[in-house]
Design a protein around this motif. Structure first.
Motif, PDB file in Angstrom:
ATOM      1  N   ARG A 220       0.808  -1.215   0.000  1.00  0.00           N
ATOM      2  CA  ARG A 220       0.000   0.000   0.000  1.00  0.00           C
ATOM      3  C   ARG A 220       0.845   1.270   0.000  1.00  0.00           C
ATOM      4  N   GLN A 221       2.080   1.172  -0.442  1.00  0.00           N
ATOM      5  CA  GLN A 221       2.962   2.340  -0.452  1.00  0.00           C
ATOM      6  C   GLN A 221       2.443   3.419  -1.395  1.00  0.00           C
ATOM      7  N   ASN A 222       2.037   3.029  -2.598  1.00  0.00           N
ATOM      8  CA  ASN A 222       1.459   3.964  -3.569  1.00  0.00           C
ATOM      9  C   ASN A 222       0.659   3.161  -4.592  1.00  0.00           C
ATOM     10  N   LEU A 223       0.136   3.842  -5.589  1.00  0.00           N
ATOM     11  CA  LEU A 223      -0.712   3.165  -6.577  1.00  0.00           C
ATOM     12  C   LEU A 223       0.079   2.112  -7.348  1.00  0.00           C
ATOM     13  N   LEU A 224       1.329   2.419  -7.678  1.00  0.00           N
ATOM     14  CA  LEU A 224       2.141   1.474  -8.437  1.00  0.00           C
ATOM     15  C   LEU A 224       2.362   0.186  -7.656  1.00  0.00           C
ATOM     16  N   THR A 225       2.669   0.286  -6.366  1.00  0.00           N
ATOM     17  CA  THR A 225       2.893  -0.937  -5.585  1.00  0.00           C
ATOM     18  C   THR A 225       1.590  -1.708  -5.401  1.00  0.00           C
ATOM     19  N   ARG A 226       0.461  -1.025  -5.400  1.00  0.00           N
ATOM     20  CA  ARG A 226      -0.829  -1.736  -5.330  1.00  0.00           C
ATOM     21  C   ARG A 226      -1.045  -2.561  -6.596  1.00  0.00           C
ATOM     22  N   TRP A 227      -0.764  -1.965  -7.752  1.00  0.00           N
ATOM     23  CA  TRP A 227      -0.895  -2.711  -9.014  1.00  0.00           C
ATOM     24  C   TRP A 227       0.104  -3.865  -9.067  1.00  0.00           C
ATOM     25  N   PHE A 228       1.326  -3.580  -8.644  1.00  0.00           N
ATOM     26  CA  PHE A 228       2.369  -4.606  -8.658  1.00  0.00           C
ATOM     27  C   PHE A 228       1.971  -5.776  -7.768  1.00  0.00           C
ATOM     28  N   THR A 229       1.379  -5.485  -6.615  1.00  0.00           N
ATOM     29  CA  THR A 229       0.932  -6.535  -5.705  1.00  0.00           C
ATOM     30  C   THR A 229      -0.177  -7.362  -6.325  1.00  0.00           C
ATOM     31  N   ALA A 230      -1.105  -6.704  -7.015  1.00  0.00           N
ATOM     32  CA  ALA A 230      -2.173  -7.442  -7.695  1.00  0.00           C
ATOM     33  C   ALA A 230      -1.590  -8.376  -8.745  1.00  0.00           C
ATOM     34  N   GLU A 231      -0.603  -7.896  -9.486  1.00  0.00           N
ATOM     35  CA  GLU A 231       0.036  -8.730 -10.514  1.00  0.00           C
ATOM     36  C   GLU A 231       0.710  -9.951  -9.889  1.00  0.00           C
ATOM     37  N   TYR A 232       1.485  -9.738  -8.829  1.00  0.00           N
ATOM     38  CA  TYR A 232       2.170 -10.852  -8.180  1.00  0.00           C
ATOM     39  C   TYR A 232       1.182 -11.831  -7.565  1.00  0.00           C
ATOM     40  N   SER A 233       0.076 -11.332  -7.044  1.00  0.00           N
ATOM     41  CA  SER A 233      -0.925 -12.209  -6.438  1.00  0.00           C
ATOM     42  C   SER A 233      -1.555 -13.117  -7.485  1.00  0.00           C
ATOM     43  N   VAL A 234      -1.785 -12.573  -8.672  1.00  0.00           N
ATOM     44  CA  VAL A 234      -2.298 -13.409  -9.766  1.00  0.00           C
ATOM     45  C   VAL A 234      -1.253 -14.447 -10.167  1.00  0.00           C
ATOM     46  N   TYR A 415      -6.344  -9.468   0.101  1.00  0.00           N
ATOM     47  CA  TYR A 415      -6.147  -8.023  -0.024  1.00  0.00           C
ATOM     48  C   TYR A 415      -7.426  -7.398  -0.581  1.00  0.00           C
ATOM     49  N   TYR A 416      -8.483  -7.463   0.181  1.00  0.00           N
ATOM     50  CA  TYR A 416      -9.778  -7.037  -0.326  1.00  0.00           C
ATOM     51  C   TYR A 416      -9.811  -5.546  -0.662  1.00  0.00           C
ATOM     52  N   ASP A 417      -9.056  -4.755   0.092  1.00  0.00           N
ATOM     53  CA  ASP A 417      -9.052  -3.318  -0.155  1.00  0.00           C
ATOM     54  C   ASP A 417      -8.310  -2.947  -1.436  1.00  0.00           C
ATOM     55  N   LEU A 418      -7.497  -3.878  -1.958  1.00  0.00           N
ATOM     56  CA  LEU A 418      -6.753  -3.601  -3.191  1.00  0.00           C
ATOM     57  C   LEU A 418      -7.549  -3.958  -4.444  1.00  0.00           C
ATOM     58  N   ALA A 419      -8.667  -4.667  -4.266  1.00  0.00           N
ATOM     59  CA  ALA A 419      -9.430  -5.131  -5.434  1.00  0.00           C
ATOM     60  C   ALA A 419      -9.899  -3.957  -6.289  1.00  0.00           C
ATOM     61  N   LYS A 420     -10.272  -2.851  -5.658  1.00  0.00           N
ATOM     62  CA  LYS A 420     -10.768  -1.710  -6.446  1.00  0.00           C
ATOM     63  C   LYS A 420      -9.663  -1.119  -7.312  1.00  0.00           C
ATOM     64  N   ALA A 422      -7.332  -2.900  -8.654  1.00  0.00           N
ATOM     65  CA  ALA A 422      -7.136  -3.859  -9.752  1.00  0.00           C
ATOM     66  C   ALA A 422      -8.043  -3.542 -10.932  1.00  0.00           C
ATOM     67  N   LEU A 423      -9.158  -2.850 -10.679  1.00  0.00           N
ATOM     68  CA  LEU A 423     -10.048  -2.471 -11.772  1.00  0.00           C
ATOM     69  C   LEU A 423      -9.389  -1.477 -12.724  1.00  0.00           C
ATOM     70  N   LEU A 424      -8.322  -0.821 -12.265  1.00  0.00           N
ATOM     71  CA  LEU A 424      -7.630   0.172 -13.088  1.00  0.00           C
ATOM     72  C   LEU A 424      -6.395  -0.400 -13.760  1.00  0.00           C
ATOM     73  N   THR A 425      -6.235  -1.715 -13.746  1.00  0.00           N
ATOM     74  CA  THR A 425      -5.013  -2.307 -14.280  1.00  0.00           C
ATOM     75  C   THR A 425      -4.772  -2.068 -15.768  1.00  0.00           C
ATOM     76  N   PRO A 426      -5.768  -1.700 -16.610  1.00  0.00           N
ATOM     77  CA  PRO A 426      -5.411  -1.360 -18.000  1.00  0.00           C
ATOM     78  C   PRO A 426      -4.337  -0.269 -18.082  1.00  0.00           C
ATOM     79  N   VAL A 427      -4.320   0.676 -17.142  1.00  0.00           N
ATOM     80  CA  VAL A 427      -3.254   1.683 -17.125  1.00  0.00           C
ATOM     81  C   VAL A 427      -1.911   0.999 -16.853  1.00  0.00           C
TER      82      VAL A 427
END
Length: 468
Positions: A220-234, A415-420, A422-427
């Protein structure tokens, strides 16, 4: 030292392209140019249709892998009761390879974490692999009071200056039963070594590697690390377990790979010229008849939260994937015979397919944007009815699949709070493509250059990340 260039030259990335690959590429280019001269519109329609079919197949395959990982769990779990009943005197010897380069600032914290590992010290050989020209890290290691089982190892200065070259140096002197790779910023679960040792006793003899899961402690450091975490979780919680369940080749993660040393040496170690040596080794193990299983244990890493540093890291990963694909596709018909149709197809989708998607995604996004603004007749001409239907499915169905996987990865990790986010992952996909274009350019001029990732930027006390 183990030298894949000498022992298995056809499987080394020392050469980017073989003469045969260059010849095939030139012939294909000549055919495309000839077709473009004679039937330019027809050529573009055929290429467009082929790429859209690829999108459909690639999306369906990856969605199936995620479904398979949920439907048929394959991770090897070691219970607390098994750990408590473990006879430490019967545990195998373990080598930990820690490749370091310009890591003086994180070395003390790294050693402190290693000392907390729950494994008998007398059965450990921890090698801090440092490059000869990295005097700052060497001095930092010499200043520490290291126990007998943690030893600095200076790797002679030579080219290429890569992580796999250093790991091969450590493997050459390794006399342990098992071996694992950890990066400088890694924080594996304290009992991971014991879990891996026990898990190996429960796996078939042909399992040479256990891949632990990787995730980030600064999600949860910033938006980039949130996206990166979603990618690694997948990738580690859904995609790799799906590949394991299907028996397909596993592109290993860069750390927390637990190996049987004998099998690793038999495969020739790592390719020092490949900048994603983990992916390449996973494919090579599979080709040699060895298998990889997933271990239900997590190693926590530091997500790269700086944009330009992230792009450099991503371009290295993509360049290494391209190296891996080119190396193993030097003899495609032989590879097909050796691996079988299913595994060959999986290799094309997981490695070749990812590379292709990175390149063509921006093109289709640009075409869609231009058409929405201008309703260009030239773009419409590329989509006759059948192609248009498939393209519409890709626009809505395929994109939904990949966004769904990002959300599912966050949910699988809790990471339920990060799911929202993940909806922006096209960026995030656009950022991946930028890194990929950089990688495709760099493989021509600097194929073996290792773009260093900075560690120790994130302060654990500074943000609400999940500590191990």
């Amino acid at each position: 030292m183990l030298r894949i260039l000498d022992e298995r030259p056809d499987e080394c990335a020392y050469r980017t392209l073989t003469r045969a690959q260059v010849a095939v590429g030139l012939v294909a280019l000549a055919i495309i140019i000839a077709a473009a001269v004679m039937r330019p519109l027809g050529l573009l329609i055929v290429l467009n249709g082929a790429l859209i079919v690829f999108y459909v197949v690639n999306s369906a395959y990856k969605f199936w892998l995620v479904y398979l990982s949920l439907e048929r769990p394959v991770e090897i779990e070691v219970s607390p009761e098994e750990l408590a009943a473990c006879d430490e005197s019967s545990l195998p010897t373990y080598t930990l390879l820690i490749p370091l380069y310009r890591e003086a600032d994180v070395l003390a914290g790294l050693v402190a974490g290693l000392l907390e590992m729950d494994y008998p010290a007398e059965k450990l050989d921890v090698q801090l692999l440092m490059e000869e020209d990295d005097q700052q890290t060497i001095a930092a290691a010499q200043a520490l009071e290291l126990p007998a089982h943690i030893r600095p190892v200076v790797v002679p200065d030579s080219q290429p200056k890569t992580k796999p070259k250093a790991c091969n140096w450590g493997l050459y002197t390794c006399e342990s039963d098992l071996l694992v790779i950890y990066d400088a910023e890694d924080r594996p679960e304290r009992d991971q070594l014991k879990k891996a040792a026990i898990a190996f006793t429960r796996t078939p003899e042909d399992v040479a590697c256990l891949q632990a899961k990787l995730n980030y402690y600064n999600q949860r450091q910033n938006l980039l690390t949130r996206w990166f975490t979603a990618e690694y979780s997948v990738w580690f919680d859904l995609f790799l377990p799906g590949l394991t369940a299907s028996g397909a080749p596993i592109p290993l993660g860069g750390t927390s790979n637990h190996f049987k040393v004998a099998a690793l040496k038999e495969c020739g170690g790592w390719d020092p010229f490949n900048v994603t040596e983990d992916c390449d080794l996973g494919i090579r193990l599979h080709k040699d008849g060895w298998r990889t299983a997933m271990l239900a244990s997590t190693t926590w890493e530091e997500a790269n939260g700086r944009l330009f540093s992230w792009i450099r890291q991503r371009s290295r990963w993509v360049k290494g994937y391209l190296q891996t694909w080119l190396v193993h596709m030097r003899r495609p018909w032989q590879l097909l015979r050796d691996m079988g149709a299913a595994d060959f197809f999986s290799l094309q989708m997981t490695i070749g397919g990812s590379l292709l998607a990175f390149l063509i995604n921006p093109i289709y996004w640009a075409m869609t944007l231009v058409w929405l603004v201008t309703h260009s007749a030239a773009i419409s001409a590329l989509f006759p009815p059948a192609v248009y239907l498939l393209g519409s499915f890709c626009l809505f169905g395929a994109n939904f699949v990949f966004v769904y996987m990002a959300v599912a990865g966050c949910m699988a990790r809790g990471y339920y709070d990060l799911a929202k986010y993940a909806l922006l992952t096209p960026v995030y996909w656009l950022m991946m493509s930028i890194g990929a274009y950089k990688a495709f350019g760099q493989i021509i001029v600097r194929p073996h250059y290792w773009e260093k990732t900075e560690h120790g930027i994130f302060e654990m006390d500074g943000a609400g990340g999940e500590a191990p």
